[in-house]
Write a protein that holds these residues in place. Structure first.
Motif, PDB file in Angstrom:
ATOM      1  N   THR A 117      -5.772 -41.135 -11.267  1.00  0.00           N
ATOM      2  CA  THR A 117      -6.977 -41.941 -11.060  1.00  0.00           C
ATOM      3  C   THR A 117      -8.145 -41.300 -11.813  1.00  0.00           C
ATOM      4  O   THR A 117      -8.059 -40.138 -12.243  1.00  0.00           O
ATOM      5  N   CYS A 118      -9.239 -42.042 -11.920  1.00  0.00           N
ATOM      6  CA  CYS A 118     -10.434 -41.499 -12.566  1.00  0.00           C
ATOM      7  C   CYS A 118     -10.958 -40.290 -11.793  1.00  0.00           C
ATOM      8  O   CYS A 118     -11.388 -39.306 -12.396  1.00  0.00           O
ATOM      9  N   HIS A 171      -3.628 -41.201 -18.968  1.00  0.00           N
ATOM     10  CA  HIS A 171      -4.752 -41.876 -18.314  1.00  0.00           C
ATOM     11  C   HIS A 171      -5.834 -42.217 -19.334  1.00  0.00           C
ATOM     12  O   HIS A 171      -6.370 -43.330 -19.328  1.00  0.00           O
ATOM     13  N   GLY A 214      -5.647 -45.387 -21.468  1.00  0.00           N
ATOM     14  CA  GLY A 214      -5.923 -46.691 -20.874  1.00  0.00           C
ATOM     15  C   GLY A 214      -7.237 -46.782 -20.136  1.00  0.00           C
ATOM     16  O   GLY A 214      -7.517 -47.785 -19.483  1.00  0.00           O
ATOM     17  N   CYS A 215      -8.068 -45.729 -20.212  1.00  0.00           N
ATOM     18  CA  CYS A 215      -9.316 -45.728 -19.447  1.00  0.00           C
ATOM     19  C   CYS A 215     -10.487 -45.354 -20.349  1.00  0.00           C
ATOM     20  O   CYS A 215     -10.723 -44.177 -20.635  1.00  0.00           O
ATOM     21  N   GLU A 216     -11.218 -46.349 -20.758  1.00  0.00           N
ATOM     22  CA  GLU A 216     -12.359 -46.128 -21.647  1.00  0.00           C
ATOM     23  C   GLU A 216     -13.439 -45.293 -20.968  1.00  0.00           C
ATOM     24  O   GLU A 216     -14.073 -44.445 -21.602  1.00  0.00           O
ATOM     25  N   HIS A 217     -13.640 -45.510 -19.666  1.00  0.00           N
ATOM     26  CA  HIS A 217     -14.661 -44.750 -18.926  1.00  0.00           C
ATOM     27  C   HIS A 217     -14.390 -43.248 -19.010  1.00  0.00           C
ATOM     28  O   HIS A 217     -15.282 -42.465 -19.321  1.00  0.00           O
ATOM     29  N   CYS A 218     -13.172 -42.842 -18.741  1.00  0.00           N
ATOM     30  CA  CYS A 218     -12.833 -41.416 -18.777  1.00  0.00           C
ATOM     31  C   CYS A 218     -12.839 -40.877 -20.204  1.00  0.00           C
ATOM     32  O   CYS A 218     -13.205 -39.723 -20.436  1.00  0.00           O
ATOM     33  N   GLU A 219     -12.481 -41.698 -21.148  1.00  0.00           N
ATOM     34  CA  GLU A 219     -12.532 -41.293 -22.553  1.00  0.00           C
ATOM     35  C   GLU A 219     -13.975 -40.984 -22.957  1.00  0.00           C
ATOM     36  O   GLU A 219     -14.247 -39.970 -23.600  1.00  0.00           O
TER      37      GLU A 219
END
Length: 78
Positions: free
Chosen positions: A2-3, A29, A32-37
């Motif tokens: 998860t984030c 992760h 597929g997760c622009e926020h975490c990138e």
């Protein structure tokens, strides 16, 4: 992954001190997760700026606005 789990491991990811399996999970992760990138990229850039010891001069108007905003926030219990 998860984030929240990603954020909890962010320091270790940046320090490259994670086991290979955990690093692979984080990379999956990130794919597929622009926020975490963006979080990872921004954190790395912030560290890079601090390490370079660059000092940025702010125009007086921006400096005053920033100072006023910090003071106002602290008065309200930051």
């Amino acid at each position: 992954m998860t984030c929240t789990e990603f954020i909890a491991l962010l320091d270790e990811l940046i320090d490259d001190s994670l086991p290979a399996e955990t690093r692979a999970q984080l990379q999956e992760h990130l794919s597929g997760c622009e926020h975490c990138e963006v979080t990872l990229s921004t954190t790395r850039k912030t560290i890079e700026i601090y390490r370079s010891h660059e000092v940025y001069d702010l125009p007086d108007t921006i400096r005053k606005r920033l100072h006023d905003a910090i003071i106002a926030r602290c008065k309200h219990g930051c």
